[in-house]
Design a protein around this motif. Sequence first.
Motif, mmCIF file in Angstrom:
data_model
loop_
_atom_site.group_PDB
_atom_site.id
_atom_site.type_symbol
_atom_site.label_atom_id
_atom_site.label_comp_id
_atom_site.label_asym_id
_atom_site.label_seq_id
_atom_site.Cartn_x
_atom_site.Cartn_y
_atom_site.Cartn_z
ATOM 1 N N LEU A 153 -3.090 2.911 -4.567
ATOM 2 C CA LEU A 153 -2.760 2.064 -5.705
ATOM 3 C C LEU A 153 -3.657 0.826 -5.753
ATOM 4 O O LEU A 153 -4.064 0.312 -4.712
ATOM 5 N N THR A 154 -3.924 0.346 -6.949
ATOM 6 C CA THR A 154 -4.643 -0.907 -7.153
ATOM 7 C C THR A 154 -3.645 -1.971 -7.574
ATOM 8 O O THR A 154 -2.934 -1.806 -8.575
ATOM 9 N N LEU B 165 -0.216 -4.261 1.903
ATOM 10 C CA LEU B 165 -1.563 -3.720 1.691
ATOM 11 C C LEU B 165 -1.675 -2.290 2.213
ATOM 12 O O LEU B 165 -2.311 -1.435 1.584
ATOM 13 N N LYS B 166 -1.062 -2.039 3.350
ATOM 14 C CA LYS B 166 -1.098 -0.684 3.915
ATOM 15 C C LYS B 166 -0.405 0.310 2.989
ATOM 16 O O LYS B 166 -0.894 1.427 2.777
ATOM 17 N N LEU B 167 0.725 -0.094 2.423
ATOM 18 C CA LEU B 167 1.447 0.788 1.513
ATOM 19 C C LEU B 167 0.630 1.055 0.249
ATOM 20 O O LEU B 167 0.562 2.200 -0.228
ATOM 21 N N LEU B 168 0.002 0.020 -0.276
ATOM 22 C CA LEU B 168 -0.867 0.200 -1.444
ATOM 23 C C LEU B 168 -1.985 1.194 -1.141
ATOM 24 O O LEU B 168 -2.304 2.067 -1.952
ATOM 25 N N LYS C 192 -2.739 -14.961 -0.673
ATOM 26 C CA LYS C 192 -3.482 -14.083 0.231
ATOM 27 C C LYS C 192 -3.813 -12.759 -0.453
ATOM 28 O O LYS C 192 -4.944 -12.250 -0.346
ATOM 29 N N LEU C 193 -2.859 -12.199 -1.176
ATOM 30 C CA LEU C 193 -3.104 -10.935 -1.875
ATOM 31 C C LEU C 193 -4.136 -11.106 -2.983
ATOM 32 O O LEU C 193 -4.954 -10.214 -3.222
ATOM 33 N N GLU D 197 4.384 -13.019 5.337
ATOM 34 C CA GLU D 197 4.371 -12.314 6.617
ATOM 35 C C GLU D 197 4.336 -10.800 6.457
ATOM 36 O O GLU D 197 4.091 -10.076 7.437
ATOM 37 N N GLN D 198 4.588 -10.305 5.252
ATOM 38 C CA GLN D 198 4.599 -8.858 5.011
ATOM 39 C C GLN D 198 3.357 -8.366 4.266
ATOM 40 O O GLN D 198 3.284 -7.189 3.907
ATOM 41 N N VAL D 199 2.366 -9.239 4.085
ATOM 42 C CA VAL D 199 1.185 -8.860 3.301
ATOM 43 C C VAL D 199 0.465 -7.657 3.892
ATOM 44 O O VAL D 199 0.049 -6.741 3.168
#
Length: 228
Positions: free
Chosen positions: A48-49, A40-43, A68-69, A34-36
């Motif tokens: 960051l990769t 992704l936004k933080l990455l 999912k990631l 639920e936090q993906v």
Amino acid sequence: MIFRQLFDRESSTYSYLIADPDTKTAILVDSVLEQVEHELKLLEELNLTLKFCLETHIHADHITGTDKLRQLTGCEGIVPTNAAVNCADSFIQDREIIKLGNIEIQAIETKGHTDSHMAYLVNQDRVLTGDALLIRGCGRTDFQNGDAGQLYDSVTNRLFTLADHILVYPAHDYHGRTVSTIGEEKHLNPRFKARDRQSFIELMSNLDLSYPRKMMEAVPANQGCGKV
């Protein structure tokens, strides 16, 4: 080192983003499905990769975001050795080291909460303890082939032998606590303080806890790295 502690309120789960600022490569530990989008936004914000999604164990209270990631970033999914999964890109062994630029993450086998569990020592100054050691507590041992005696041995022989100053970052907290130290937990954790192995086993055998609400959904999903 870039280090971020992320929190999923529904399951009281901590996930950890660790990244090397020079290579801009990152690893996520114990991601939550639920936090993906937030992850992704933080990455993206930090440029960051994502290279790896790493699990401490097969969770029973939330579904991992690894699948999912992996689809969205091409990262690799890593789980502890002997975990009952059919989806991992690789399995990490006790004492194995993952290198991320100048960052070293060493696996420490800490079975007992489940029959396949790792803690991760990061750059010799902090340890991600999963559910083996919580702040003033520890993970339960009454399902997923848990073993209270084995957990006592894991914590006292593998974690409490680390230096007292090492920071402790658990996979869960239900009281708003974010970080402790090995020294604090050795002296203040009521599950272990002044207890021998047998009294710990007796304590854990009489907790009388209800099962996690998402357990029937989460365990099989996590055996597929979060594929739902």
